[in-house]
Design a protein around this motif. Structure first.
Motif, mmCIF file in Angstrom:
data_model
loop_
_atom_site.group_PDB
_atom_site.id
_atom_site.type_symbol
_atom_site.label_atom_id
_atom_site.label_comp_id
_atom_site.label_asym_id
_atom_site.label_seq_id
_atom_site.Cartn_x
_atom_site.Cartn_y
_atom_site.Cartn_z
ATOM 1 N N MET A 129 -28.370 -99.232 -9.475
ATOM 2 C CA MET A 129 -28.140 -100.615 -9.079
ATOM 3 C C MET A 129 -27.132 -100.717 -7.945
ATOM 4 O O MET A 129 -27.197 -101.609 -7.097
ATOM 5 C CB MET A 129 -27.639 -101.417 -10.280
ATOM 6 N N GLU A 130 -26.191 -99.751 -7.873
ATOM 7 C CA GLU A 130 -25.149 -99.791 -6.852
ATOM 8 C C GLU A 130 -25.534 -99.003 -5.609
ATOM 9 O O GLU A 130 -25.273 -99.422 -4.486
ATOM 10 C CB GLU A 130 -23.843 -99.211 -7.439
ATOM 11 N N HIS A 131 -26.198 -97.825 -5.787
ATOM 12 C CA HIS A 131 -26.405 -96.911 -4.661
ATOM 13 C C HIS A 131 -27.875 -96.725 -4.274
ATOM 14 O O HIS A 131 -28.194 -95.876 -3.441
ATOM 15 C CB HIS A 131 -25.784 -95.545 -4.995
ATOM 16 N N GLY A 132 -28.778 -97.503 -4.891
ATOM 17 C CA GLY A 132 -30.182 -97.463 -4.511
ATOM 18 C C GLY A 132 -30.872 -96.194 -4.961
ATOM 19 O O GLY A 132 -30.514 -95.570 -5.965
ATOM 20 N N LYS A 133 -31.916 -95.760 -4.224
ATOM 21 C CA LYS A 133 -32.674 -94.561 -4.548
ATOM 22 C C LYS A 133 -31.792 -93.329 -4.359
ATOM 23 O O LYS A 133 -31.241 -93.101 -3.288
ATOM 24 C CB LYS A 133 -33.908 -94.448 -3.650
ATOM 25 N N VAL A 134 -31.662 -92.548 -5.410
ATOM 26 C CA VAL A 134 -30.827 -91.344 -5.355
ATOM 27 C C VAL A 134 -31.534 -90.220 -6.104
ATOM 28 O O VAL A 134 -32.471 -90.450 -6.878
ATOM 29 C CB VAL A 134 -29.436 -91.584 -5.998
ATOM 30 N N ASP A 135 -31.100 -88.967 -5.850
ATOM 31 C CA ASP A 135 -31.555 -87.823 -6.635
ATOM 32 C C ASP A 135 -30.707 -87.770 -7.892
ATOM 33 O O ASP A 135 -29.540 -87.371 -7.860
ATOM 34 C CB ASP A 135 -31.414 -86.531 -5.835
ATOM 35 N N GLY A 136 -31.277 -88.193 -8.989
ATOM 36 C CA GLY A 136 -30.511 -88.329 -10.215
ATOM 37 C C GLY A 136 -30.173 -87.002 -10.868
ATOM 38 O O GLY A 136 -30.802 -85.970 -10.600
ATOM 39 N N VAL A 137 -29.183 -87.047 -11.748
ATOM 40 C CA VAL A 137 -28.753 -85.896 -12.534
ATOM 41 C C VAL A 137 -29.211 -86.112 -13.966
ATOM 42 O O VAL A 137 -28.972 -87.177 -14.560
ATOM 43 C CB VAL A 137 -27.217 -85.743 -12.479
ATOM 44 N N TYR A 138 -29.875 -85.111 -14.553
ATOM 45 C CA TYR A 138 -30.394 -85.261 -15.909
ATOM 46 C C TYR A 138 -29.258 -85.361 -16.933
ATOM 47 O O TYR A 138 -28.202 -84.744 -16.790
ATOM 48 C CB TYR A 138 -31.286 -84.069 -16.274
ATOM 49 N N ASP A 139 -29.537 -86.119 -17.998
ATOM 50 C CA ASP A 139 -28.590 -86.257 -19.094
ATOM 51 C C ASP A 139 -29.378 -86.580 -20.362
ATOM 52 O O ASP A 139 -30.548 -86.988 -20.296
ATOM 53 C CB ASP A 139 -27.585 -87.380 -18.796
ATOM 54 N N LEU A 140 -28.757 -86.369 -21.503
ATOM 55 C CA LEU A 140 -29.331 -86.744 -22.795
ATOM 56 C C LEU A 140 -28.460 -87.797 -23.452
ATOM 57 O O LEU A 140 -27.228 -87.729 -23.363
ATOM 58 C CB LEU A 140 -29.405 -85.543 -23.741
ATOM 59 N N ARG A 141 -29.085 -88.762 -24.119
ATOM 60 C CA ARG A 141 -28.322 -89.708 -24.927
ATOM 61 C C ARG A 141 -29.235 -90.267 -26.006
ATOM 62 O O ARG A 141 -30.471 -90.185 -25.919
ATOM 63 C CB ARG A 141 -27.765 -90.860 -24.081
ATOM 64 N N ILE A 142 -28.597 -90.846 -27.015
ATOM 65 C CA ILE A 142 -29.332 -91.497 -28.102
ATOM 66 C C ILE A 142 -28.731 -92.874 -28.343
ATOM 67 O O ILE A 142 -27.519 -93.007 -28.527
ATOM 68 C CB ILE A 142 -29.284 -90.665 -29.400
ATOM 69 N N LYS A 143 -29.587 -93.886 -28.309
ATOM 70 C CA LYS A 143 -29.204 -95.243 -28.701
ATOM 71 C C LYS A 143 -29.884 -95.503 -30.042
ATOM 72 O O LYS A 143 -31.062 -95.826 -30.094
ATOM 73 C CB LYS A 143 -29.643 -96.248 -27.633
#
Length: 420
Positions: free
Chosen positions: A313-327
């Motif tokens: 939302m702040e920096h537009g299209k980027v090469d993201g970094v993978y992460d794991l989470r659970i909601k």
């Protein structure tokens, strides 16, 4: 609440209708106690019910018999009372709540008070620094403090007089001097300007364009939610780093305090590390849902926000970094509690490392298989989670499996959660 019921009864009496006060009080109590409706909303609902019951025009009730008194702000001391006020808008505060159109501080030569204008009411906005007469506003009491609520019956008139406002600790800092330094545990006054030395415990995902960053900060006395407004133009902060926040505003919403960073605030990174207090809650229940947004996700490498369709939302299209989470959603048979688990805990309870998840998604050409696998592994299992309680989430610091429940109990809990 008793005072609110009495005010409603007296107003109907002025219109020639004598409603037993116990009938009014019973309806108010049911809305506030059983259904957790805020008192001002409950008051409006009760008034609307009896207006319909006795076929009374609402305009007669609000603006008919009996004149609404013009009062000074130091006379704002009786909940449920309708008044007129002449005052200056000392401050406008940003609001994260879509239901609130404007919120801020109103003042005159006797004092200051918080005001709220609801988005559903079609009345004009006010401007900071200008003076107005507010006709037909309601005094509400919240946690022992009084505030002014503008509603659809309110009339706002800008006036040429520049109303003098009494000096107050709630006014914004002046002459470049920072607000007083306090600890998180000392934040007990709505609208007060303060300074804090804190460490950033968590940054949360954010969908509001008006918000630059939101998350959890803390010191040795506890933790609190913070909001940094986009309009403030302040630099981004990072998780686990410590900062001095000068000139932030303490605000209260739904019986909880939070702090907001605005255009008057400054941020300084500290060399020292601020320790965060260990105050926490524990909740035990069966895991009945692993929500959308769980599993394998990508985060912005700059600000750590979770990406939506490959964009920050702040920096537009980027090469993201993978992460794991659970909601997760846990249910103890009485309430359903949402819990947020970061990567380390997600790996621990799912028996799946981040590398495992990346490989699984690559083989299937679908990140959704990770979420599906987590659901197969976790749903129906009983856990105890411990962490900080913030809004609807527990921000989990530790999670432990508990004894299994019977299949019948699990089915019952899952059915209850689906209803919620």
């Amino acid at each position: 609440m008793d005072k609110t019921a009495e005010n409603i009864k007296n107003r109907f009496l002025e219109l020639g209708v004598d409603i037993p006060i116990e009938n009014i009080a019973e309806r108010l109590d049911k809305l506030v106690t059983k259904f957790k409706v805020p008192l001002d909303e409950a008051r409006r609902s009760v008034i609307a019910y009896f207006l319909k019951e006795y076929n009374i025009d609402r305009n007669d009730f609000f603006t008919g018999q009996g004149s609404t008194p013009l009062v000074k702000i130091n006379e704002v001391n009786e909940g449920g009372k309708w008044v007129n006020i002449r005052g200056k808008v000392v401050q406008l505060w940003d609001s994260t709540h879509e239901s609130v159109s404007q919120v801020g501080l109103l003042g005159d030569d006797t004092g200051t008070t918080k005001f709220i204008k609801w988005a559903r009411d079609d009345i004009p906005d006010v401007q900071e620094g200008k003076s107005y007469q507010f006709n037909n506003v309601v005094i509400n009491e919240w946690n022992g403090r009084f505030e002014i609520t503008l509603n659809k019956n309110t009339i706002i008139e800008e006036i040429s007089e520049d109303i003098d406002v009494v000096s107050t600790a709630l006014s914004s800092p002046t002459d470049g001097q920072p607000a007083p330094m306090v600890s998180v545990a000392d934040i007990t006054e709505d609208g007060k300007w303060i300074s804090l030395k804190v460490r950033v415990s968590q940054l949360w995902d954010n969908t509001h364009e008006s918000i630059s960053q939101v998350g959890l900060i803390g010191d040795g006395t506890g933790t609190i939610k913070f909001i940094k407004w986009t309009s403030a133009g302040l630099p981004d902060i990072e998780e686990e780093k410590s900062y001095l926040f000068n000139n932030v505003v303490a605000q209260e919403w739904n019986d909880r305090f939070e702090v907001t960073l605005n255009k008057n605030s400054t941020i300084e990174e500290l060399d020292e590390e601020v320790d965060i207090g260990t105050s926490s809650v524990t909740f035990s229940g069966v895991m009945v849902d692993v929500q959308s947004g769980s599993g394998l996700i990508k985060r912005c490498p700059t600000c750590n926000r979770a990406l939506t369709k490959g964009a920050c939302m702040e920096h537009g299209k980027v090469d993201g970094v993978y992460d794991l989470r659970i909601k997760a959603v846990l249910d103890d048979g009485n309430i359903a509690q949402e819990a947020l688990l970061k990567r380390e805990l997600a790996e621990q309870i799912s028996d799946m490392t981040l590398d495992d998840a990346i490989s699984m998604a690559a083989d299937a050409l679908d990140q959704g298989v990770v979420l599906d696998q987590m659901k197969l592994k976790l749903l129906g299992k009983y856990f105890a989670v411990t962490g900080s309680k913030m809004d609807r989430y527990i921000l989990v610091d530790s999670i432990e499996p508990q004894a299994e429940l019977s299949p019948e109990t699990i089915d019952e809990l899952i059915s209850e959660a689906e209803v919620l």
